[in-house]
Write an enzyme that holds these catalytic residues in place. Structure first.
Site, PDB file in Angstrom:
ATOM      1  N   HIS A   7     103.013   7.152 132.749  1.00 63.50           N
ATOM      2  CA  HIS A   7     101.731   7.852 132.696  1.00 63.50           C
ATOM      3  C   HIS A   7     100.831   7.209 131.653  1.00 63.50           C
ATOM      4  O   HIS A   7     100.967   7.486 130.461  1.00 63.50           O
ATOM      5  CB  HIS A   7     101.946   9.321 132.347  1.00 63.50           C
ATOM      6  CG  HIS A   7     102.749  10.083 133.356  1.00 63.50           C
ATOM      7  ND1 HIS A   7     104.110   9.991 133.458  1.00 63.50           N
ATOM      8  CD2 HIS A   7     102.368  10.946 134.332  1.00 63.50           C
ATOM      9  CE1 HIS A   7     104.543  10.768 134.447  1.00 63.50           C
ATOM     10  NE2 HIS A   7     103.514  11.357 134.996  1.00 63.50           N
ATOM     11  N   HIS A  28      96.008   9.633 135.120  1.00 61.41           N
ATOM     12  CA  HIS A  28      97.084  10.472 134.593  1.00 61.41           C
ATOM     13  C   HIS A  28      98.458   9.821 134.770  1.00 61.41           C
ATOM     14  O   HIS A  28      99.195   9.626 133.818  1.00 61.41           O
ATOM     15  CB  HIS A  28      97.060  11.841 135.273  1.00 61.41           C
ATOM     16  CG  HIS A  28      98.293  12.657 135.044  1.00 61.41           C
ATOM     17  ND1 HIS A  28      98.554  13.271 133.844  1.00 61.41           N
ATOM     18  CD2 HIS A  28      99.345  12.946 135.862  1.00 61.41           C
ATOM     19  CE1 HIS A  28      99.713  13.906 133.929  1.00 61.41           C
ATOM     20  NE2 HIS A  28     100.216  13.729 135.135  1.00 61.41           N
ATOM     21  N   GLU A  58     108.420  37.141 126.280  1.00 60.94           N
ATOM     22  CA  GLU A  58     109.770  36.590 126.341  1.00 60.94           C
ATOM     23  C   GLU A  58     109.763  35.065 126.339  1.00 60.94           C
ATOM     24  O   GLU A  58     110.610  34.418 125.722  1.00 60.94           O
ATOM     25  CB  GLU A  58     110.503  37.068 127.599  1.00 60.94           C
ATOM     26  CG  GLU A  58     110.735  38.553 127.685  1.00 60.94           C
ATOM     27  CD  GLU A  58     109.531  39.297 128.235  1.00 60.94           C
ATOM     28  OE1 GLU A  58     108.560  38.637 128.683  1.00 60.94           O
ATOM     29  OE2 GLU A  58     109.556  40.535 128.220  1.00 60.94           O
TER      30      GLU A  58
END
Lengths: 664, 664
Positions: free
Chosen positions: B32, B263, B412
């Protein structure tokens, strides 16, 4: 204190919710009084002054959707629906709150015929469902027009729902999409289970919503008129709206009001008596005075009578074809002949015999199917390129509601829960595409899809170490097992293009639960030739290549590893060992076959060897504890795919040798 | 364009990163380029002007922590560490980027000795790790003082990390905790894999951070001086800081610069040539000119020399006892004699013989252990009451850094990933408590803990349908299977108080991976008496009650169902069938025993029946495909626990009958 007759009656309409909730929770000795007591006025405002619904026709397609995202407050919903006149929730059901077999479950469980739009409880899921519902509404209105589709979506949301990460994913996306018909009613009681919210949060929630381009309105949550006015303001704004309702948790229950214990604390008989004294409610348990009952009915059924009649007339006046199409998608029925393009593609793939990535094949299938299935609604969390499931569909955006592809952004959890909302709304068939490792990010929503029996299809690419150099963070090894472990989840892993078409047929045919279609990034050789009419994958497993001679070895593969099994079979047969290869795209479908078929496909008196580039976990069911398994034993690694398969010993040679070791 | 010699050199320091990244990605044909090229100046600013570190002592406890949350940009990190002089990352490693066996994996994999603080890639995890690291720093500074502990935590973060829900959980909590030594450097390039960020987001990210009480600073991400000035501002503020660095993705690569394809697009040899021409970089691949190399070394090792020496002197001057304690927690070694309180408790439990909820027992153990283990750091996501794992610990807050209990809020996922960061930082032993169903919300982090070999302990309450009326949303059925499926995850389900103490000993002893300790809300009868020194649970499974006579039946239970197995045993023995009961608190520990032991505990020539209030999934490994299983076959329901066990047929009678059917 209310001082006009109207205001007094309104207060008693809210108290009717309070005492149904208190009496039911006290009777069973279990439940969460905080929200039903704290949000009673909000429910009165919404249900009796705004919510478009018809208790006599609960599944009216153009009804407003209401989701109780803070599902622990289930008695609020049951009480409101009972008072509104939903026949499936008579007083006997309220009395039986939380008893096995009653509809008044601990947390609401989806039952549109009772007025319950979604199963909620795991925090954050409900608001995300609501966002999906609002997307469905906007998309369907683009097809059928606002004469037929013009309803709003409301969600009641607690602090917990807003703290969960999924909340921000959908807040951000709902603002971006300008879902103006979406309204969150926030039970801003400043209390969570641990105590004051300032134990764990000090952010400016209103500013956070505004940053995501929501309208934010403050209201006294115990003032029905104020909440109602805020809802009216929400209806007039092109942005989604947060109504921050300042409330007191457990309002009306003197011992717990405004306190931490109110959330889920035990309600005693003395509490009910004290609350009655405090509120001047002198009716016996499970009794609603006639004037209050009448006011509720007038506020819900009465208020909606004309709107429902008008809408029904409009629908009845539709051209037959449009009417039929509207009814079809509203009933979540697939179009006649939906199989045809799939079978056509399957035959083409069989003829072509090309090696192709199954994710690409899946994308081609979606493109082909979407023509004849206008309700198909695709999307991906920022993986349009690698998953290719946009095809020629254009995007559903704030400006263009006719789009059939949603750029969910890098928000897998939102995608999962919004697809649940889209499916629960009905009218669209949601399809989402992402990488298999990211299924963990949406796992709470996958579970809810299974629990709600929703036909949601998720297509996964990048299914194994075959993705290579991106390394173990992106290489699933335990995911097939963990998806297969979810009850009511259909997991499919096709071996080639033909099986991919067959699996897509299974996915669309699966109307009572979610499907996980697991695909490869890399090309898979064609294994299936032309000329077979039956959907062989639908049996779950089948003999792809029978042994030449009395079978001694059964090699079982899934997905990309079926090709390895075929190579291993050639080696073993060359050595004089009659060997069959079974392709097993779906454990669940195979488990559903009769014992004779299962025994014929995987005979126990043969040496059984499975090969899957994943963990053995669960495979002993099919190969026995002495069966051979070639696959992963832990996490993957970063490297070239061919190096990884060699490194981890997932080769045709290993498969053959594993069988040989068991023949000796 | 830079025009002073200093500015020119600085620009070339950034280009050194660019070309190492480009050459490595081009060579392997995969990777990338977008982030390494787009963030090169940010890395120069941070590494050469601010980051407190010593490449000659990479694990210096008081080093700043840097997390590359956008892990796909791994070459940015490898290049920066190489240039900074980390000896574990010589040029040969850069050349071997993404090759099997190299340290330069596709995504960074935790290796503090190389300067890599966390494994990153799944988006959002890295920033949450960073927040956990900042918590650890603040907590340790409260113990050891700022002379020993005074470092900062930086994370480089992309748009993806910020869109993921987990991001908001930690942004909100970090602001609430006023983690002033935490800085996020946002690669604000307005591009994601799908294209322009405005495809899926239009929120005001800066306002969102401000709403959570962060300082927000804008900077030109390609101006080292500007980024450096922003970092300095961050250092002076009591709030955490977001530095929004406006960047151009793929900067310096003419074909892809500023575009979607940058990207993760393929880098061609021609790209490298064009980039060289554009940037005036005339050095061969994998070559760093001497003046640039020298500037990097001066900026990192040179700049930090005095600080490191000063710190070392301070540490060496410590009283021996303090020094030993600091070294101990920094090395993540448990205190001498840490077993003692556990064994004491175990013996007390064995003597008392009381029926108790195992979650309550676990809480008592934590309270007892925490006295002698000051590094134990507990917390829960708004479940202090039901999980009880706060005990006498006081809260870690913005005002009081000496606390040892974190109110994570209803977050969480944040808890899971922050515990990973706390463990990766070293110095604390993180323990988190929640309900078993909510483990799905943190599952991506649980997987990362396993992949990173981090000793993170999560204690779960509400482990089965025994929770009753809250219904299927809150009743785990597939969770034991899905946790057991994660490689390197130690799953423990104790049957009584004694086993709970034994399992806690296993959890603390497990230093190379996470532990899931699965507890009950309801009371479990005492099954184990006094007088046994050995930690029997540590064998994974053991014979709790041997058959009276040659064993014909082996009943295997876990947790609350072991008691059912004992009742069933009594029935069978009364019928003359010699039956043993095996308690099996841990599959993983049992699998690690030798074959002889395993065969002695669960002999294959006996009838094998397992009982667990969960799915059979995976059990065939231990009971064989013909073994009997008594448990769940799908989701639970809302009702009284006793009604549910009867309804789902999980009873001692059913266990006995399942065995009998196999004896016939």
């Amino acid at each position: 204190m209310p001082d006009t007759p109207d205001a007094l009656l309104t207060a008693r309409m809210a108290d009717a919710i309070r005492f149904l909730a208190l009496d039911a929770i006290e009777r069973v000795g279990d439940g969460h009084p905080g929200a039903p007591l704290g949000c009673a006025e909000i429910a009165v405002a919404l249900f009796t002054r705004h919510l478009r619904c018809n208790p006599a026709d609960p599944v009216w397609p153009d009804r407003d959707r209401f989701v109780l995202s803070n599902g622990h407050g289930s008695m609020l919903l049951y009480a409101a629906l009972h008072l509104a006149g939903y026949e499936g929730l008579p007083m006997e059901q309220i009395r039986r709150f939380r008893e096995l077999g009653a509809h008044t479950h601990g947390h609401p469980e989806i039952a549109p015929e009772l007025g319950i739009e979604a199963t909620t409880g795991p925090l954050g899921q409900g608001i995300a469902n609501a966002v999906g519902m609002a997307v469905a509404e906007a998309r369907l209105a683009a097809t059928f027009g606002s004469d037929l589709v013009d309803h709003r979506t409301y969600a009641l949301v607690g602090d917990g729902c807003l703290q969960e990460g999924i909340a921000h994913e959908v807040i951000s996306l709902a603002g971006h999409l300008r879902l103006g018909k979406l309204t969150f009613l926030w039970d801003d009681n400043r209390i969570t289970d641990d105590g004051a919210t300032d134990l764990s949060i000090s952010e400016d929630v209103r500013a956070r919503f505004r940053a995501a381009d929501w309208q934010v309105i403050d209201a006294d949550g115990h003032d029905v008129v104020a909440v109602s006015a805020a809802i009216r303001l929400a209806q007039g704004d092109p942005r989604p709206t947060l109504i921050a309702c300042r409330t007191v948790i457990g309002r009306g229950l003197p011992r717990l009001e405004g306190q931490r214990g109110a959330h889920g604390g035990r309600v005693l008989a003395s509490d009910c008596a004290e609350a009655r004294a405090a509120r001047g409610w002198d009716h016996p348990p499970f009794t609603v005075p006639d004037d209050v009952a009448a006011a509720w009915q007038a506020g819900v059924s009465g208020r909606n009578r004309d709107g429902y009649t008008t809408w029904t007339r409009r629908r009845d006046a539709l051209p037959a074809e449009v009417r039929a199409e509207f009814d079809r998608v509203s009933d979540a029925r697939l179009p006649e002949g939906w199989h045809a393009p799939l079978r056509g593609l399957r035959d083409r793939f069989a003829e072509a015999g090309a090696a192709r990535p199954s994710i690409e094949v899946s994308a081609e299938i979606v493109a082909a199917v979407s023509d004849g299935m206008p309700e198909l609604f695709s999307g991906a969390p920022d993986l349009e390129g690698p998953t290719k499931h946009k095809g020629a569909l254009h995007a559903f955006t704030a400006q263009d509601r006719s789009g059939r592809y949603l750029h969910y952004g890098i928000r897998e959890h939102a995608m999962g829960a919004m697809m649940n909302g889209i499916a629960a709304h009905r009218g669209l068939v949601p399809v989402g595409a992402t990488y298999l490792v990211f299924s963990d990010y949406m796992r709470p929503s996958l579970r809810m899809a299974a629990l709600m029996n929703l036909p949601v299809i998720t297509v996964y690419s990048h299914d194994s170490i075959a993705i290579g150099r991106n390394g173990p963070t992106h290489q699933p090894v335990e995911y097939l097992a963990s998806l297969r472990a979810i009850p009511n989840m259909l997991v499919l892993r096709p071996a080639d293009a033909v099986e991919t078409a067959e699996c897509w047929e299974m996915a669309l045919a699966n109307r009572t639960g979610p499907t996980s279609l697991v695909c490869s990034r890399q090309a898979l050789p064609a294994l299936r030739g032309p000329g077979i009419e039956e959907n062989r994958s639908a049996r779950g497993a089948y003999v792809l290549a029978e042994a030449s001679g009395p079978r001694r070895v059964t090699l079982i593969g899934t997905g990309s590893e079926v090709a390895l099994a075929l190579t291993a079979r050639a080696m073993l047969q060359a050595e004089g060992v009659p060997t069959a290869v079974v392709s097993m795209p779906s454990w669940e479908a195979f488990a559903a076959q009769d014992a004779a078929y299962r025994a014929s496909v995987i005979p126990r008196d043969t040496v059984r060897v499975a090969v899957e580039a994943a963990l053995r976990f669960g495979w002993d069911r099919w190969i026995g504890e002495d069966g051979g398994f070639v696959g992963m034993t832990g996490f993957g690694a970063s490297g070239a795919p061919e190096d990884l398969f060699r490194h981890f010993g997932i080769t045709a040679e290993a498969v053959a040798e594993t069988a040989r070791a068991r023949l000796r």
